[in-house]
Design an enzyme around this catalytic site. Structure first.
Site, PDB file in Angstrom:
ATOM      1  N   TYR A  91       0.999  -1.222  -0.095  1.00  0.00           N
ATOM      2  CA  TYR A  91       0.322   0.083  -0.075  1.00  0.00           C
ATOM      3  C   TYR A  91       0.526   1.241  -0.385  1.00  0.00           C
ATOM      4  CZ  TYR A  91      -4.383  -2.261  -0.207  1.00  0.00           C
ATOM      5  OH  TYR A  91      -5.198  -3.622  -0.395  1.00  0.00           O
ATOM      6  N   HIS A 147     -14.871   1.273  -2.490  1.00  0.00           N
ATOM      7  CA  HIS A 147     -14.283  -0.133  -1.453  1.00  0.00           C
ATOM      8  C   HIS A 147     -12.548   0.844  -0.609  1.00  0.00           C
ATOM      9  CE1 HIS A 147     -14.975  -3.029  -4.624  1.00  0.00           C
ATOM     10  NE2 HIS A 147     -15.783  -3.267  -3.925  1.00  0.00           N
ATOM     11  N   GLY A 238     -14.548   1.101 -17.481  1.00  0.00           N
ATOM     12  CA  GLY A 238     -13.246   0.599 -16.901  1.00  0.00           C
ATOM     13  C   GLY A 238     -13.462  -0.607 -15.794  1.00  0.00           C
ATOM     14  N   ASN A 264     -15.291  -0.255 -22.600  1.00  0.00           N
ATOM     15  CA  ASN A 264     -14.520  -0.807 -22.153  1.00  0.00           C
ATOM     16  C   ASN A 264     -13.525  -1.131 -22.412  1.00  0.00           C
ATOM     17  OD1 ASN A 264     -13.185  -3.345 -21.100  1.00  0.00           O
ATOM     18  ND2 ASN A 264     -14.223  -3.044 -18.936  1.00  0.00           N
ATOM     19  N   GLU A 266     -12.749  -4.178 -24.006  1.00  0.00           N
ATOM     20  CA  GLU A 266     -12.925  -5.246 -25.128  1.00  0.00           C
ATOM     21  C   GLU A 266     -14.978  -5.682 -24.318  1.00  0.00           C
ATOM     22  OE1 GLU A 266      -9.843  -7.988 -23.176  1.00  0.00           O
ATOM     23  OE2 GLU A 266     -10.474  -7.985 -20.981  1.00  0.00           O
ATOM     24  N   CYS A 282     -11.248   4.395 -22.652  1.00  0.00           N
ATOM     25  CA  CYS A 282     -12.337   4.702 -21.927  1.00  0.00           C
ATOM     26  C   CYS A 282     -11.877   6.921 -22.427  1.00  0.00           C
ATOM     27  CB  CYS A 282     -13.076   4.694 -20.607  1.00  0.00           C
ATOM     28  SG  CYS A 282     -11.670   4.808 -18.974  1.00  0.00           S
TER      29      CYS A 282
HETATM   30  C1  BV8 Z   1     -18.264  -9.031   0.315  1.00  0.00           C
HETATM   31  C2  BV8 Z   1      -9.986  -2.835  -2.489  1.00  0.00           C
HETATM   32  C3  BV8 Z   1     -19.185  -9.905   1.899  1.00  0.00           C
HETATM   33  C4  BV8 Z   1      -8.753  -3.055  -2.062  1.00  0.00           C
HETATM   34  C5  BV8 Z   1     -11.540  -3.894  -3.321  1.00  0.00           C
HETATM   35  C6  BV8 Z   1     -15.127 -16.381  -1.448  1.00  0.00           C
HETATM   36  C7  BV8 Z   1     -14.848 -16.079  -0.243  1.00  0.00           C
HETATM   37  C8  BV8 Z   1     -15.234 -14.699   0.598  1.00  0.00           C
HETATM   38  C9  BV8 Z   1     -15.869 -13.180  -0.806  1.00  0.00           C
HETATM   39  C10 BV8 Z   1     -15.960 -14.318  -1.112  1.00  0.00           C
HETATM   40  C11 BV8 Z   1     -15.739 -15.360  -2.117  1.00  0.00           C
HETATM   41  N1  BV8 Z   1     -15.955 -15.646  -3.683  1.00  0.00           N
HETATM   42  C12 BV8 Z   1     -16.831 -14.689  -3.803  1.00  0.00           C
HETATM   43  C13 BV8 Z   1     -16.448 -13.677  -2.659  1.00  0.00           C
HETATM   44  C14 BV8 Z   1     -17.135 -11.764  -2.821  1.00  0.00           C
HETATM   45  C15 BV8 Z   1     -15.678 -11.037  -3.296  1.00  0.00           C
HETATM   46  C16 BV8 Z   1     -15.534 -11.056  -4.901  1.00  0.00           C
HETATM   47  O1  BV8 Z   1     -16.252 -11.084  -5.774  1.00  0.00           O
HETATM   48  N2  BV8 Z   1     -14.350 -12.105  -5.137  1.00  0.00           N
HETATM   49  C17 BV8 Z   1     -13.429 -12.126  -6.698  1.00  0.00           C
HETATM   50  C18 BV8 Z   1     -12.565 -12.258  -7.270  1.00  0.00           C
HETATM   51  C19 BV8 Z   1     -14.678 -13.285  -7.234  1.00  0.00           C
HETATM   52  N3  BV8 Z   1     -15.843  -9.944  -2.859  1.00  0.00           N
HETATM   53  C20 BV8 Z   1     -15.723  -9.198  -1.752  1.00  0.00           C
HETATM   54  O2  BV8 Z   1     -14.958  -9.885  -1.088  1.00  0.00           O
HETATM   55  C21 BV8 Z   1     -16.177  -8.194  -1.487  1.00  0.00           C
HETATM   56  N4  BV8 Z   1     -17.227  -8.810   0.021  1.00  0.00           N
HETATM   57  O3  BV8 Z   1     -18.770  -9.527  -1.461  1.00  0.00           O
HETATM   58  O4  BV8 Z   1     -18.868  -9.139   1.555  1.00  0.00           O
HETATM   59  C22 BV8 Z   1     -18.994 -12.067   1.699  1.00  0.00           C
HETATM   60  C23 BV8 Z   1     -18.119 -10.894   2.828  1.00  0.00           C
HETATM   61  C24 BV8 Z   1     -17.432 -12.373   3.399  1.00  0.00           C
HETATM   62  C25 BV8 Z   1     -17.626 -14.036   2.571  1.00  0.00           C
HETATM   63  C26 BV8 Z   1     -18.058 -13.561   1.277  1.00  0.00           C
HETATM   64  C27 BV8 Z   1     -19.058 -12.345   1.433  1.00  0.00           C
HETATM   65  C28 BV8 Z   1     -15.252  -7.083  -1.211  1.00  0.00           C
HETATM   66  C29 BV8 Z   1     -14.950  -6.762  -2.591  1.00  0.00           C
HETATM   67  C30 BV8 Z   1     -14.307  -5.180  -2.348  1.00  0.00           C
HETATM   68  C31 BV8 Z   1     -12.238  -6.203  -2.573  1.00  0.00           C
HETATM   69  N5  BV8 Z   1     -11.288  -4.678  -2.848  1.00  0.00           N
HETATM   70  N6  BV8 Z   1     -10.379  -3.013  -3.434  1.00  0.00           N
HETATM   71  C32 BV8 Z   1      -7.377  -2.898  -2.954  1.00  0.00           C
HETATM   72  O5  BV8 Z   1      -7.606  -2.055  -4.324  1.00  0.00           O
HETATM   73  O6  BV8 Z   1      -6.375  -2.733  -2.711  1.00  0.00           O
HETATM   74  S1  BV8 Z   1     -11.071  -4.698  -5.358  1.00  0.00           S
HETATM   75  C33 BV8 Z   1     -10.619  -4.502  -6.152  1.00  0.00           C
HETATM   76  O7  BV8 Z   1     -10.698  -5.102  -7.174  1.00  0.00           O
HETATM   77  C34 BV8 Z   1     -11.573  -3.069  -7.056  1.00  0.00           C
HETATM   78  O8  BV8 Z   1     -11.551  -2.018  -5.863  1.00  0.00           O
HETATM   79  C35 BV8 Z   1     -12.253  -3.464  -8.113  1.00  0.00           C
HETATM   80  O9  BV8 Z   1     -13.659  -3.622  -7.256  1.00  0.00           O
HETATM   81  C36 BV8 Z   1     -11.442  -4.941  -7.988  1.00  0.00           C
HETATM   82  C37 BV8 Z   1     -10.863  -4.924 -10.212  1.00  0.00           C
HETATM   83  O10 BV8 Z   1     -12.281  -4.205 -10.562  1.00  0.00           O
HETATM   84  P1  BV8 Z   1     -11.790  -3.821 -11.986  1.00  0.00           P
HETATM   85  O11 BV8 Z   1     -11.751  -2.386 -11.191  1.00  0.00           O
HETATM   86  O12 BV8 Z   1     -13.219  -4.284 -12.887  1.00  0.00           O
HETATM   87  O13 BV8 Z   1     -10.576  -4.125 -12.308  1.00  0.00           O
HETATM   88  P2  BV8 Z   1      -9.744  -4.690 -13.310  1.00  0.00           P
HETATM   89  O14 BV8 Z   1      -8.425  -4.904 -13.597  1.00  0.00           O
HETATM   90  O15 BV8 Z   1     -10.380  -6.262 -12.982  1.00  0.00           O
HETATM   91  O16 BV8 Z   1     -10.295  -4.334 -14.684  1.00  0.00           O
HETATM   92  C38 BV8 Z   1      -9.799  -3.670 -15.239  1.00  0.00           C
HETATM   93  C39 BV8 Z   1     -10.999  -3.128 -16.661  1.00  0.00           C
HETATM   94  O17 BV8 Z   1     -10.578  -2.155 -17.807  1.00  0.00           O
HETATM   95  C40 BV8 Z   1     -11.310  -4.855 -17.554  1.00  0.00           C
HETATM   96  O18 BV8 Z   1     -12.362  -4.455 -17.779  1.00  0.00           O
HETATM   97  C41 BV8 Z   1     -10.178  -3.224 -19.253  1.00  0.00           C
HETATM   98  O19 BV8 Z   1     -10.362  -4.245 -20.044  1.00  0.00           O
HETATM   99  C42 BV8 Z   1     -10.485  -2.637 -18.441  1.00  0.00           C
HETATM  100  N7  BV8 Z   1     -10.007  -1.201 -18.679  1.00  0.00           N
HETATM  101  C43 BV8 Z   1      -8.454  -1.442 -18.926  1.00  0.00           C
HETATM  102  N8  BV8 Z   1      -8.128  -0.027 -19.390  1.00  0.00           N
HETATM  103  C44 BV8 Z   1      -8.978   0.564 -19.806  1.00  0.00           C
HETATM  104  C45 BV8 Z   1     -10.294  -0.491 -19.239  1.00  0.00           C
HETATM  105  N9  BV8 Z   1     -11.373   0.416 -19.920  1.00  0.00           N
HETATM  106  C46 BV8 Z   1     -11.764   1.290 -21.082  1.00  0.00           C
HETATM  107  N10 BV8 Z   1      -9.980   2.696 -21.010  1.00  0.00           N
HETATM  108  C47 BV8 Z   1      -9.264   2.188 -20.693  1.00  0.00           C
HETATM  109  N11 BV8 Z   1      -7.823   2.628 -21.077  1.00  0.00           N
END
Ligand code: BV8
Ligand code: ZN
Length: 292
Positions: A91, A147, A238, A264, A266, A282
């Site tokens: 961080y 978040h 995004g 996005n 894609e 974007c």
């Molecule tokens: C929750 C802060 C209830 C920290 C983040 C098993 C056990 C426990 C939980 C789970 C489980 N299975 C599922 C879950 C739920 C879990 C989850 O969803 N997991 C996923 C991986 C399946 N979620 C959670 O845990 C959430 N809490 O559900 O609570 C609970 C509680 C206990 C047990 C069960 C449920 C909390 C989730 C929050 C996590 N914290 N961030 C930090 O940043 O350090 S998440 C972090 O990753 C981001 O904040 C964001 O949300 C995520 C990344 O996603 P994106 O922002 O979409 O980024 P990414 O790189 O993936 O994609 C970028 C996109 O942009 C792409 O599509 C790309 O094509 C596009 N792009 C790139 N360049 C461009 C563009 N588009 C346009 N123009 C460009 N130039």
């Protein structure tokens, strides 16, 4: 509560959920701009991709790695419990990295839309998954940070939350955090990591962010739900739409028959549920799409 039944259960765990047949996404910019012109309450939901053109690494793909760790494996309570020094290096690196980053044209287009709409008595709410603060630096107001943020700390003992932009946040982190996989960990003793300055506390501080496996702040989630239930247009910019509950937000708006436009590089797993999809950076597409 829109997500009450599904808040803890991403659709992958939800059996038998019925889905309305979704229209195939249009990429007709004129049609989108007509829809925008007639809307009165827009939600702009953003993810890491909106900051990509500012040079901020995204979570998935190459950007999602720091040293030999995937970002999402460090963004957990377990990682912090086991290796607080390593997680603080991660961080610290992201906080320090933001000093050289600026909002890009996508952030600016969103801020300009909000300013114009607010002046005209229309509502534009920005809801972001990002913790980099770039929407606010571009001028967006009242941003909902689902978040949390890189620039606040929370005490693990007294739970005091405060803004902190010190770089480094503590002397021991100075010069640490380099992302290169060959960089040795700093192994900072926990007593030298950021500590709470509340009188009589001294507890270990953590970033005020939502880690995987942690609930989102109920107040923030409630505000997001209210905006999503009331809006008559949703832009989703995004985001890979794989992290829940945020990944359900735009689909829940589409399920109400309200137009959703995805911007996005894609298609994403949710694209087929939206009325519009615009492919490309974007920072290039949003200024055209949102122009007055
Ligand atoms: C929750 C802060 C209830 C920290 C983040 C098993 C056990 C426990 C939980 C789970 C489980 N299975 C599922 C879950 C739920 C879990 C989850 O969803 N997991 C996923 C991986 C399946 N979620 C959670 O845990 C959430 N809490 O559900 O609570 C609970 C509680 C206990 C047990 C069960 C449920 C909390 C989730 C929050 C996590 N914290 N961030 C930090 O940043 O350090 S998440 C972090 O990753 C981001 O904040 C964001 O949300 C995520 C990344 O996603 P994106 O922002 O979409 O980024 P990414 O790189 O993936 O994609 C970028 C996109 O942009 C792409 O599509 C790309 O094509 C596009 N792009 C790139 N360049 C461009 C563009 N588009 C346009 N123009 C460009 N130039
Ligand atoms: Zn404290």
């Amino acid at each position: 509560m829109l997500f009450a039944a599904r808040r803890l259960c991403p659709p992958l765990l939800l059996a038998g959920a019925s889905k309305m047949a979704a229209p195939r996404p249009s990429s007709n910019m004129a049609a989108f701009r007509e829809t925008l012109a007639s809307a009165k309450h827009v939600v702009v939901l953003t993810g890491a991709g909106v900051s990509a053109e500012s040079g901020v690494p995204t979570f998935r793909g190459a950007g999602g790695w720091w040293r030999r760790y995937q970002a999402q494996n460090l963004a957990t309570p377990g990682a912090f419990r086991e290796q607080p020094s390593l997680v603080w290096e991660f961080y610290h690196y992201r906080r320090h990295n933001m000093a050289s980053k600026q909002p890009n044209k996508a952030h600016e287009a969103i801020a300009s839309l909000q300013q114009r709409w607010t002046a005209a008595g229309r509502r534009c709410r920005v809801i972001t998954q990002n913790i980099d603060g770039l929407h606010q630096r571009a001028g967006s107001q009242d941003v909902l940070e689902l978040h949390g943020t890189l620039f606040k700390t929370r005490c693990t003992r007294c739970r005091h939350v405060e803004e902190n932009r010190d770089d480094p946040i503590c002397p021991a982190l100075a010069g640490t955090g380099a992302p290169d996989p060959s960089t040795p960990s700093a192994h900072i003793p926990v007593k030298d990591l950021p500590r709470c300055r509340q009188p009589g506390c001294g507890g270990l501080l953590r970033p005020h962010v939502v880690w995987f496996g942690e609930n989102l702040d109920a107040e923030v989630l409630g505000q997001a739900e209210a905006e999503l239930e009331a809006c008559d247009l949703c832009l989703v910019v995004g985001t890979s739409s794989v992290v829940y509950p945020a990944a359900m937000f735009a689909p829940s708006v589409a399920e109400r028959g309200v137009p959703v436009a995805e911007f996005n590089l894609e298609p994403t797993p949710k694209t087929a549920e939206f009325g519009f999809h615009f492919t490309g950076p974007c920072g290039e597409i949003l200024p055209e799409a949102l122009a007055p």
